[in-house]
Structures are given as C-alpha cells and as structure tokens.
Motif scaffolding. Structure first.
Motif, mmCIF file in Angstrom:
data_model
loop_
_atom_site.group_PDB
_atom_site.id
_atom_site.type_symbol
_atom_site.label_atom_id
_atom_site.label_comp_id
_atom_site.label_asym_id
_atom_site.label_seq_id
_atom_site.Cartn_x
_atom_site.Cartn_y
_atom_site.Cartn_z
ATOM 1 N N ALA A 1 9.032 93.494 -25.680
ATOM 2 C CA ALA A 1 8.781 92.085 -25.988
ATOM 3 C C ALA A 1 10.042 91.485 -26.577
ATOM 4 C CB ALA A 1 7.637 91.985 -26.987
ATOM 5 N N PRO A 2 10.229 90.172 -26.463
ATOM 6 C CA PRO A 2 11.401 89.541 -27.064
ATOM 7 C C PRO A 2 11.410 89.751 -28.578
ATOM 8 C CG PRO A 2 10.181 87.962 -25.709
ATOM 9 C CD PRO A 2 9.381 89.219 -25.778
ATOM 10 N N ALA A 3 12.622 89.788 -29.140
ATOM 11 C CA ALA A 3 12.763 89.913 -30.591
ATOM 12 C C ALA A 3 12.202 88.659 -31.247
ATOM 13 C CB ALA A 3 14.232 90.094 -30.959
ATOM 14 N N ASP A 4 11.806 88.769 -32.487
ATOM 15 C CA ASP A 4 11.230 87.642 -33.214
ATOM 16 C C ASP A 4 12.277 86.584 -33.457
ATOM 17 O OD1 ASP A 4 9.899 87.235 -36.595
ATOM 18 O OD2 ASP A 4 9.820 85.917 -34.844
ATOM 19 N N ALA A 5 12.256 85.510 -32.694
ATOM 20 C CA ALA A 5 13.241 84.436 -32.827
ATOM 21 C C ALA A 5 13.032 83.660 -34.110
ATOM 22 C CB ALA A 5 13.170 83.494 -31.621
ATOM 23 N N GLY A 6 11.854 83.699 -34.701
ATOM 24 C CA GLY A 6 11.590 82.947 -35.918
ATOM 25 C C GLY A 6 12.367 83.461 -37.110
ATOM 26 N N SER A 7 12.829 84.703 -37.075
ATOM 27 C CA SER A 7 13.538 85.269 -38.218
ATOM 28 C C SER A 7 14.980 84.813 -38.279
ATOM 29 C CB SER A 7 13.513 86.794 -38.153
ATOM 30 O OG SER A 7 14.325 87.253 -37.089
ATOM 31 N N GLY A 8 15.493 84.249 -37.183
ATOM 32 C CA GLY A 8 16.894 83.839 -37.170
ATOM 33 C C GLY A 8 17.802 84.933 -36.671
ATOM 34 N N LEU A 9 17.370 86.160 -36.734
ATOM 35 C CA LEU A 9 18.176 87.279 -36.267
ATOM 36 C C LEU A 9 17.255 88.313 -35.653
ATOM 37 C CD1 LEU A 9 20.428 87.775 -39.399
ATOM 38 C CD2 LEU A 9 21.126 86.788 -37.235
ATOM 39 N N ALA A 10 17.572 88.765 -34.443
ATOM 40 C CA ALA A 10 16.825 89.871 -33.875
ATOM 41 C C ALA A 10 17.259 91.109 -34.649
ATOM 42 C CB ALA A 10 17.154 90.014 -32.388
ATOM 43 N N HIS B 1 22.015 80.376 -42.907
ATOM 44 C CA HIS B 1 22.222 81.090 -41.647
ATOM 45 C C HIS B 1 21.103 80.721 -40.697
ATOM 46 C CE1 HIS B 1 19.049 84.189 -42.157
ATOM 47 N NE2 HIS B 1 19.222 83.905 -43.438
ATOM 48 N N GLY B 2 21.302 81.018 -39.433
ATOM 49 C CA GLY B 2 20.268 80.717 -38.460
ATOM 50 C C GLY B 2 20.743 80.994 -37.057
ATOM 51 N N LEU B 3 20.083 80.339 -36.096
ATOM 52 C CA LEU B 3 20.492 80.485 -34.716
ATOM 53 C C LEU B 3 20.234 79.190 -33.985
ATOM 54 C CD1 LEU B 3 18.075 81.742 -32.270
ATOM 55 C CD2 LEU B 3 17.526 82.495 -34.564
ATOM 56 N N PHE B 4 20.971 79.002 -32.897
ATOM 57 C CA PHE B 4 20.698 77.880 -32.017
ATOM 58 C C PHE B 4 20.918 78.321 -30.584
ATOM 59 C CE2 PHE B 4 25.026 77.212 -33.618
ATOM 60 C CZ PHE B 4 25.767 77.033 -32.475
ATOM 61 N N TYR B 5 20.210 77.644 -29.695
ATOM 62 C CA TYR B 5 20.243 77.955 -28.269
ATOM 63 C C TYR B 5 20.970 76.835 -27.547
ATOM 64 C CZ TYR B 5 16.503 81.141 -29.539
ATOM 65 O OH TYR B 5 15.767 82.134 -30.127
ATOM 66 N N ARG B 6 21.799 77.229 -26.580
ATOM 67 C CA ARG B 6 22.518 76.250 -25.781
ATOM 68 C C ARG B 6 22.767 76.859 -24.405
ATOM 69 N NH1 ARG B 6 28.337 75.624 -27.696
ATOM 70 N NH2 ARG B 6 27.251 76.725 -29.305
ATOM 71 N N ALA B 7 22.180 76.287 -23.381
ATOM 72 C CA ALA B 7 22.421 76.668 -21.983
ATOM 73 C C ALA B 7 22.484 78.184 -21.771
ATOM 74 C CB ALA B 7 23.700 75.999 -21.476
ATOM 75 N N ALA B 8 21.374 78.855 -21.949
ATOM 76 C CA ALA B 8 21.259 80.299 -21.730
ATOM 77 C C ALA B 8 22.160 81.129 -22.636
ATOM 78 C CB ALA B 8 21.531 80.641 -20.262
ATOM 79 N N THR C 1 28.046 84.499 -30.397
ATOM 80 C CA THR C 1 27.298 83.937 -29.275
ATOM 81 C C THR C 1 27.161 84.990 -28.189
ATOM 82 O OG1 THR C 1 28.161 81.731 -29.773
ATOM 83 C CG2 THR C 1 27.274 82.076 -27.561
ATOM 84 N N ASP C 2 25.947 85.117 -27.645
ATOM 85 C CA ASP C 2 25.691 86.057 -26.555
ATOM 86 C C ASP C 2 24.752 85.382 -25.564
ATOM 87 O OD1 ASP C 2 22.919 86.548 -27.426
ATOM 88 O OD2 ASP C 2 23.823 87.685 -29.060
ATOM 89 N N CYS C 3 24.284 86.133 -24.586
ATOM 90 C CA CYS C 3 23.411 85.579 -23.536
ATOM 91 C C CYS C 3 21.942 85.871 -23.781
ATOM 92 C CB CYS C 3 23.858 86.083 -22.167
ATOM 93 S SG CYS C 3 25.404 85.334 -21.671
ATOM 94 N N GLY C 4 21.566 86.120 -25.016
ATOM 95 C CA GLY C 4 20.162 86.289 -25.354
ATOM 96 C C GLY C 4 19.698 87.727 -25.292
ATOM 97 N N PRO C 5 18.437 87.947 -25.672
ATOM 98 C CA PRO C 5 17.903 89.303 -25.779
ATOM 99 C C PRO C 5 17.939 90.055 -24.461
ATOM 100 C CG PRO C 5 16.339 87.694 -26.643
ATOM 101 C CD PRO C 5 17.458 86.933 -26.024
#
Length: 163
Positions: free
Chosen positions: A119-128, A144-151, A108-112
């Motif tokens: 430009a932001p990394a491609d979030a559709g791939s699941g991994l930047a 595998h994948g990703l999820f977003y929670r409060a920044a 878990t990190d604070c995003g790109p």
C-alpha cells in the motif's frame, strides 16, 4: 537545476554552490543554493552527507546546525533511495541577509515505489517512513512537510540558522 536524464545515469553534483538573487519583500534578497542529483544506490546517502557538510561549511553554517542539517539530509535522502522511484535530487538553499535565516533542505523524487501487494506510504505524516526518520526531521526542523508537483514529490524541512 541539473537532474539525471534517466534512472540509471549518474551525473556529477553541482559542486559549486551559487548565489542567486530572488525577489523578496523589499526588493531582492540573495540566496545561496546547492543542487545534487541522487543516484539510487545505497552509497548515495554517505556521499551526500559528505558533500552537504562541505557546502554548509562553505556557507559558514554553525557546526551544531550543520550536524542537524546533515542528519535531516540523511533521513530525507534515505527515504528517497529506499522508498521512492528515481530520479531524485537534493536541493539546499539559504537566504542571505535579514535577522532570521532558515536553511531549506528539499529532496524531490518520483513518488512511492510500490511493490506487488503493498500500500502507499502514509502521505498524511509528511514523510514516508518505516522508522524514526519523520520524528527526527520533525524534532530538528522549524517546519517540514511535502508537496506534489507533476508526478514528483518533494519532502522539505526548514532548519534554524543563527544570524
């Protein structure tokens, strides 16, 4: 779950994996967990690989699975250190009991971290990614994948573990 209080602070890892009881389909199941803050320095990847291998050995994870897990951990941690904002945290968890087990790896990190003109990394791939990391994780993980929670962004992978 211990987390760094600020991006520049380096805290010791939770070097003692713990067993916790969580609700399951039939009452409560036991789960082993390990959490480790990830300082935003290049040496973090190497240190985290060594700590993870020690934890997985303590959980009696078969060597081949541990090798795959350490590779996935290195890819996810590298992504967080190289492409995301701090703080970052690694979490490993393993349900204990039942015939099918999967090791969950989460970073878990604070995003790109965007630089001017990027430009932001491609979030559709699941991994930047800028290399083969996403393909490696996808090849080794059950899912595998990703999820977003409060920044915060969590990249995760479930790896098969023989019973």
């Amino acid at each position: 779950m211990p987390t760094p209080n600020s991006p520049g602070r380096h805290e010791a890892a939770d070097d003692e994996p713990r067993s916790v009881r969580t609700p399951g389909r039939r009452g409560a199941c036991r789960r082993s967990e390990y959490t480790c803050p990830l300082p935003h320095i290049p040496e973090t990847v190497r240190t985290t690989r060594h700590r993870a291998r020690t934890v997985l050995g303590g959980w009696a994870i078969p060597a081949a699975t541990a090798d795959d897990a350490v590779l996935v951990i290195a890819e996810l941690v590298t992504n967080a250190i190289a492409h995301a904002l701090p703080p970052a945290v690694l979490r490993l968890s393993l349900p204990v009991g039942g015939s099918r087990r999967a090791l969950r790896v989460e970073v878990t990190d604070c995003g790109p971290a965007l630089t001017a003109g990027s430009a932001p990394a491609d979030a559709g791939s699941g991994l930047a990614e800028c290399g083969r990391g996403g393909g490696i994780v996808g090849a080794l993980a059950l899912q595998h994948g990703l999820f977003y929670r409060a920044a915060r962004v969590t990249r995760w992978a479930d790896l098969p573990v023989a019973a």
